[in-house]
Scaffold this motif. Structure first.
Motif, PDB file in Angstrom:
ATOM      1  N   VAL A 296       0.808  -1.076  -0.055  1.00  0.00           N
ATOM      2  CA  VAL A 296      -0.112  -0.031  -0.144  1.00  0.00           C
ATOM      3  C   VAL A 296       0.876   1.308  -0.019  1.00  0.00           C
ATOM      4  O   VAL A 296       0.696   2.313  -0.746  1.00  0.00           O
ATOM      5  CB  VAL A 296      -1.117   0.036   1.093  1.00  0.00           C
ATOM      6  CG1 VAL A 296      -1.786   1.400   1.313  1.00  0.00           C
ATOM      7  CG2 VAL A 296      -1.834  -1.088   0.826  1.00  0.00           C
ATOM      8  N   LEU A 323      -7.675  -1.127  -3.292  1.00  0.00           N
ATOM      9  CA  LEU A 323      -6.086  -0.595  -3.220  1.00  0.00           C
ATOM     10  C   LEU A 323      -6.415   1.019  -3.016  1.00  0.00           C
ATOM     11  O   LEU A 323      -5.738   1.821  -2.531  1.00  0.00           O
ATOM     12  CB  LEU A 323      -5.568  -0.911  -4.314  1.00  0.00           C
ATOM     13  CG  LEU A 323      -3.854  -0.298  -4.258  1.00  0.00           C
ATOM     14  CD1 LEU A 323      -3.157  -0.974  -3.005  1.00  0.00           C
ATOM     15  CD2 LEU A 323      -3.144  -0.727  -5.708  1.00  0.00           C
ATOM     16  N   ALA A 326      -7.215   2.152   0.370  1.00  0.00           N
ATOM     17  CA  ALA A 326      -6.191   2.060   1.010  1.00  0.00           C
ATOM     18  C   ALA A 326      -5.041   3.142   0.770  1.00  0.00           C
ATOM     19  O   ALA A 326      -4.450   3.494   1.811  1.00  0.00           O
ATOM     20  CB  ALA A 326      -5.529   0.619   1.016  1.00  0.00           C
TER      21      ALA A 326
END
Length: 426
Positions: A296, A323, A326
């Motif tokens: 990440v 993603l 995040a």
């Protein structure tokens, strides 16, 4: 060194040694053992201990081969007392310097006013006795005693205290003062380094060049100072391009390597900048990231293309949408924000009470929003906004986008401030 120069150190008279031993170091005790094993009359040494303990020994002069002091007897009669110790020969000093220059830790210990046992052992292996033995301490006193008298005994007991403080006193007695000894060692160390470099280059030796870090640190007081570090660069370095005409080896992705190299350059730049900041040594170490967290971070910091983002999402265990969420959380607050984003947690009763108290005090009575609680999450009824209470007691704002809760700002200590930020942007 000037012709005829004889080094000498004079130590002021020490205060009486009431209630304490004369030697606490192992080398000081070895000095006294040589005295006590040599003297034929133990009663004379006992009197000497009493004279030294009562402060009867005046200033002590130390020079190669001889220590001297005026010693006052208990009836106030003064005597000049000397104790002689044989100096090392030039050839013996040559062997000592060769031995010591091979192990910088020896000299580092001496500079810390310590005499490590392995220094004495290494010297003995080279045929050199640094500490005196039986019969090595020869007395001379104006009282004309032929053996150790109370006056030379008192002088030796006082010198044991000096040796405790500074083992260079013994080396001066053996013939070298501190400054000359360190200068000669520096010359030999430099010559040894030059010879080592020449031997490596001529023989093509694959051995590692340079000096062990611990040895270099130990020799810091006898080696020339290091140059000042270069200034911090204006920006991170640019890694080389791997887009060449040569095909990569199987399984190697040049674009991914370039991405990782660029990230490493940026991280190295940040770490160096932080290391040069005042007080950096007192800062706690950063937590080690898991592979999922680091994936990440890479996506948040490096802005990869779609193909690399997909690979990072797979490592992080997230699809493209997951993603993105995040990454947004990471940019607001790193690992703490990511933990709050990934899952709810049930506060303990005391933590829950503290959170409710914060919420109650954040608005005037009747002016606050209506909140619906679930674990650590407080959702504003009738609005696409939410507050999440973190384990550290801070509040994280969230907003609903296309049916998904999205981080909407950094954490705040005050829930009203966190909510105001996200509501003003909606």
């Amino acid at each position: 060194m000037n012709e005829g120069y004889e080094p000498e150190r004079t130590f002021a008279a020490l205060p009486p040694a009431q209630g304490r031993g004369f030697a606490t170091s192992w080398w000081g005790r070895a000095w006294l053992k040589a005295l006590e094993d040599t003297a034929l009359d133990g009663q004379q040494l006992k009197k000497g201990r009493r004279v030294a303990r009562e402060g009867g020994v005046g200033a002590v002069s130390v020079r190669p081969g001889r220590i001297t002091a005026v010693v006052q007897d208990r009836d106030s009669t003064a005597y000049r007392s000397d104790v002689l110790l044989q100096q090392l020969s030039e050839e013996e000093w040559d062997r000592f310097l060769d031995m010591a220059s091979e192990r910088s830790g020896h000299i580092a210990a001496l500079l810390d006013r310590e005499m490590p046992p392995h220094l004495v052992e290494d010297a003995a292996a080279a045929g050199l006795e640094l500490l005196p033995g039986i019969g090595d301490l020869e007395p001379e006193c104006s009282c004309e005693a032929w053996d150790h008298c109370p006056h030379t005994g008192a002088l030796c007991y006082q010198v044991a205290r000096l040796l405790d403080q500074d083992p260079f006193v013994l080396l001066l007695l053996r013939g070298r003062d501190e400054r000359r000894l360190l200068d000669e060692l520096q010359v030999r160390s430099a010559a040894r380094a030059v010879r080592g470099t020449g031997d490596e280059s001529s023989a093509g030796s694959p051995a590692a060049r340079g000096v062990r870090a611990d040895e270099a640190y130990a020799a810091r007081d006898i080696l020339p100072p290091l140059p000042s570090p270069p200034p911090l660069p204006a920006e991170p370095g640019v890694p080389p391009s791997l887009d060449t005409e040569t095909d990569p080896a199987g399984g190697v992705d040049p674009s991914a390597l370039e991405f990782l190299a660029a990230d490493s350059a940026v991280r190295a730049f940040v770490m160096l900048a932080e290391a040069l900041t005042a007080g950096h040594g007192q800062q706690p170490l950063a937590a080690v990231l898991t592979p999922e967290q680091d994936a990440v971070r890479l996506a948040a910091d490096g802005r990869p293309d779609a193909r690399l983002a997909a690979r990072l999402g797979a490592v992080a265990g997230r699809g493209p949408a997951g993603l993105d969420v995040a990454v947004r959380a990471w940019r607001y607050g790193g690992t703490a924000a990511l933990a709050v984003c990934d899952g709810g947690w049930l506060p303990r009763p005391d933590e829950l009470a503290r959170a409710r108290a914060q919420l109650a005090s954040a608005w005037e009575e009747g002016e606050g929003p209506q909140l619906r609680a679930a674990d650590n999450r407080w959702t504003v009824v009738g609005s696409g906004t939410q507050l999440r209470y973190g384990p550290d007691g801070r509040w994280w704002p969230y907003a609903k986008e296309r049916g998904r809760w999205i981080p909407a700002g950094p954490a705040e200590d005050d829930p009203a401030s966190a909510l105001a930020g996200v509501q003003s942007g909606s």
